[in-house]
Design a protein around this motif. Sequence first.
Motif, short mmCIF file in Angstrom:
data_model
loop_
_atom_site.label_atom_id
_atom_site.label_comp_id
_atom_site.label_asym_id
_atom_site.label_seq_id
_atom_site.Cartn_x
_atom_site.Cartn_y
_atom_site.Cartn_z
N ILE B 306 26.78 -34.74 -34.64
CA ILE B 306 27.77 -35.80 -34.40
C ILE B 306 29.17 -35.20 -34.39
N ILE B 307 29.43 -34.33 -35.37
CA ILE B 307 30.74 -33.67 -35.40
C ILE B 307 30.95 -32.86 -34.13
N THR B 308 29.89 -32.15 -33.74
CA THR B 308 29.98 -31.33 -32.52
C THR B 308 30.34 -32.20 -31.32
N VAL B 309 29.66 -33.33 -31.22
CA VAL B 309 29.92 -34.21 -30.08
C VAL B 309 31.37 -34.69 -30.10
N LYS B 310 31.85 -35.04 -31.31
CA LYS B 310 33.24 -35.50 -31.40
C LYS B 310 34.20 -34.42 -30.96
N LYS B 320 31.40 -35.21 -17.16
CA LYS B 320 31.16 -36.50 -16.51
C LYS B 320 32.02 -36.64 -15.27
N ALA B 321 33.28 -36.18 -15.36
CA ALA B 321 34.20 -36.33 -14.24
C ALA B 321 33.72 -35.56 -13.01
N ILE B 322 32.97 -34.48 -13.24
CA ILE B 322 32.51 -33.72 -12.08
C ILE B 322 31.06 -34.05 -11.71
N GLY B 323 30.53 -35.13 -12.27
CA GLY B 323 29.26 -35.63 -11.74
C GLY B 323 28.05 -35.58 -12.65
N ALA B 324 28.23 -35.28 -13.96
CA ALA B 324 27.09 -35.31 -14.87
C ALA B 324 26.75 -36.76 -15.19
N THR B 325 25.47 -37.13 -15.10
CA THR B 325 25.07 -38.48 -15.47
C THR B 325 24.89 -38.55 -16.99
N PRO B 326 24.93 -39.77 -17.56
CA PRO B 326 24.68 -39.89 -19.00
C PRO B 326 23.34 -39.27 -19.40
N GLY B 327 22.33 -39.43 -18.53
CA GLY B 327 21.02 -38.85 -18.84
C GLY B 327 21.09 -37.34 -19.01
N MET B 328 21.87 -36.69 -18.15
CA MET B 328 21.99 -35.23 -18.24
C MET B 328 22.69 -34.83 -19.53
N ILE B 329 23.71 -35.60 -19.91
CA ILE B 329 24.44 -35.30 -21.15
C ILE B 329 23.49 -35.47 -22.34
N ILE B 330 22.76 -36.59 -22.36
CA ILE B 330 21.83 -36.85 -23.45
C ILE B 330 20.83 -35.71 -23.57
N THR B 335 18.31 -31.27 -26.33
CA THR B 335 17.72 -29.93 -26.27
C THR B 335 18.34 -29.04 -27.34
N GLU B 336 19.64 -29.16 -27.48
CA GLU B 336 20.32 -28.33 -28.48
C GLU B 336 19.79 -28.64 -29.88
N SER B 337 19.66 -29.93 -30.17
CA SER B 337 19.20 -30.34 -31.50
C SER B 337 17.76 -29.90 -31.76
N VAL B 338 16.90 -30.12 -30.77
CA VAL B 338 15.50 -29.70 -30.92
C VAL B 338 15.44 -28.18 -31.07
N PHE B 339 16.30 -27.50 -30.34
CA PHE B 339 16.31 -26.04 -30.41
C PHE B 339 16.64 -25.56 -31.83
N ILE B 340 17.72 -26.09 -32.41
CA ILE B 340 18.07 -25.66 -33.78
C ILE B 340 16.94 -25.97 -34.74
N THR B 341 16.43 -27.21 -34.72
CA THR B 341 15.38 -27.57 -35.67
C THR B 341 14.14 -26.73 -35.46
N LEU B 342 13.81 -26.51 -34.20
CA LEU B 342 12.56 -25.80 -33.93
C LEU B 342 12.64 -24.35 -34.39
N LEU B 399 19.32 -37.80 -31.43
CA LEU B 399 19.39 -39.05 -30.69
C LEU B 399 20.75 -39.74 -30.83
N ILE B 400 21.19 -39.93 -32.07
CA ILE B 400 22.45 -40.65 -32.28
C ILE B 400 23.62 -39.89 -31.64
N PRO B 401 23.75 -38.58 -31.96
CA PRO B 401 24.85 -37.85 -31.31
C PRO B 401 24.73 -37.86 -29.78
N ALA B 402 23.51 -37.80 -29.27
CA ALA B 402 23.34 -37.78 -27.81
C ALA B 402 23.82 -39.10 -27.21
N LEU B 403 23.47 -40.20 -27.87
CA LEU B 403 23.90 -41.50 -27.35
C LEU B 403 25.42 -41.62 -27.44
N MET B 404 25.99 -41.07 -28.53
CA MET B 404 27.45 -41.06 -28.64
C MET B 404 28.07 -40.30 -27.48
#
Lengths: 224, 417
Positions: B306-310, B320-330, B335-342, B399-404
């Motif tokens: 969450i801090i990272t996202v902020k 986003k301004a250059i064309g990333a969709t919310p899905g791509m951001i999420i 992936t980053e979160s699963v990567f660290i935990t995994l 999930l929460i940070p991704a939605l943020m």
Amino acid sequence: MIKLRDIHKAYKTEFTSLQVLKGIDLDIQEGEFASIMGSSGSGKSTLLNILGILDEYDSGEYHLAGQLMKDLSEKQAAYYRNQFIGFVFQSFNLLNFKTAVENVSLPLYYRKVDRKLRHEKAMHYLEMVGLKDWAGHLPTQLSGGQQQRVAIARSMVTEPKVLLADEPTGALDTKTSHEVMGLFQKINEQGKTVLIVTHEQDIAKVTERIIEIQDGVILTPQQV
Amino acid sequence: MFDRDTWQEIFASLEKHKLRTALTALGVFWGIFMLIFMLGMGSGLRNAIFRDFGNHAKNVMYVWSSGTSLPYQGFQPGRTPRLNMEDVDYLLENVEGVDYIAPRTTVPGNITKGEIVESYEIRGELADMIKVEGFRVYKGRYIHPSDVAESRKVIVIGKRVAEVLFGAGNWEAAIGQSLTANGVEFKVVGVFGPERIKPWTESDLEATVIPLTTMHRSFGTGGRIHYFALSALPNYKVSDIENKVNSILKSRHHVAPNDPRGIGGFNLEEQFDRINGLFNGIGLFLWIVGIGTLIAGVVGVSNIMIITVKERTKEIGIRKAIGATPGMIIRSILTESVFITLISGYLGLLAGVVVIGGIDVVMEWIEVDVDMFYNPQVSFQVAIGALLILVVSGTLAGLIPALMAARVNPVVALKDE
Ligand SMILES: Nc1ncnc2c1ncn2[C@@H]1O[C@H](COP(=O)(O)OP(=O)(O)OP(=O)(O)O)[C@@H](O)[C@H]1O
Ligand SMILES: [Mg+2]
């Protein structure tokens, strides 16, 4: 290319509502090279953000390349942005941990273009802005003018129909400013519609048409 | 999803926040390590308890007789029915699912070898008792079916008996020697003892065993048996057979069907199931505690993300301004979160398995023998389960940070100061 009809936009907070755009009517033809001028706070950036589908408007109609841009989902907005619009900012907005060529190719990544083709195109546009030899440099290793040229290359890499620039020379000295404007001119000559927000008279003079905005409405040529 | 750019971006963002990445990773590492460690220790406890069952047959019931408490068919209460070999034969023929029946009759004995006279109990058995009790034969053999069939005068003696009669260092010499039990001469064919020496198994060291048929013929025990062990076939449960055996014996010995006494029984399978249940309970508890620790780690990851996202609001705005969709951001945040935990979880898993395995190896190497702890293990299923939990929790953490991140407004994020 761009058709605005009676666009209204207000910034609403919990208690106040600030009406910024008060009925904008504007037509910009394909291949035009225009600038928007106006005093600070007159709503230039707000207008440009609406044109760039970064922001929504309250009422009116905005047609871009014949299509109505209204009530778009975020995904649709992202798609149209990526397809039609190139955006250049005053503060460049490059990603600092990516090299120049990586920054330029990023929009193509979101368009799911193959890696190799992405790199080729990015190099091509870096060459166009004269920074081919700087492709591997990080933004922090580049001067302001060079960074803005990388940003312009990034906005061009998707071959958009419209290039929008919000005070692209605001952070540059006079000489560099004119180099950058020369670049916009060159892009315009290739057939792109270019729209630049500025409050510098000599920057605006480079363009073919000056649109004056005051208090949220566009001044007619007679009023200017 | 797993192309070079995604990884490049993950590494770039993790590298920018090295300390924070390390701290979160540590949380997950510790959580999964504790989970694996505790489950491993739990299995050590469990294995130690079940080791005491040893080779002892588990699908087994013991049956004996005791004084009746109700008058029935003209018999007074207080009479003790006498179980005999016919009962055994009858049960073998009439009860479905019986694997074998191992009876035992015990008489006090005087064992004489030359000048030495000692008193040890003498057990009369068929060949199967060793399967039930899981005895260890130190030398020679146990009672054989042919010994029983031919009523041979052979005897198997406990190891301590052998040591007393033939000398402590010379007990192996007992095989083939003869000795006298209650005045009858027997040939020693084997030396035996319990699988593991425990206070409650020591009596096996000081016992002697002869064929039951020989006992009935030579010692005048007249077909009697004191108790027997009944083992069910693998696809039968001994608890299902128990009632039938009980009622057959009651009717054969004129014990009232509703008499709680007269025919007594003990079902080992039930005991076994109870202990099993207890350990399943302990296992469940360990899972809960372990997962709790893990959740703490995962909440840590989520917080950091969450801090990272902020911190990355501006970057996300640019994308986003250059064309990333919310899905791509999420997707990139997830992936980053699963990567660290995994990664950190996998290391924790590895560390847990190594520590548990190390304890096992060291214990075996220096031959520590603790009553309550033996052969700790991490099963493959546990490891796979832990990894699955990691993937799920990594996703939840992101999930929460991704939605943020998906909600970041590019206009606000890119506002030039
Ligand atoms: N997100 C926002 N929330 C509330 N008010 C805003 C927001 N963005 C802009 N405004 C207000 O709207 C008005 C127009 O802002 P805008 O940024 O469009 O002006 P501008 O013409 O670009 O000015 P400048 O030349 O200083 O960049 C200003 O009064 C500003 O304070
Ligand atoms: Mg502005």
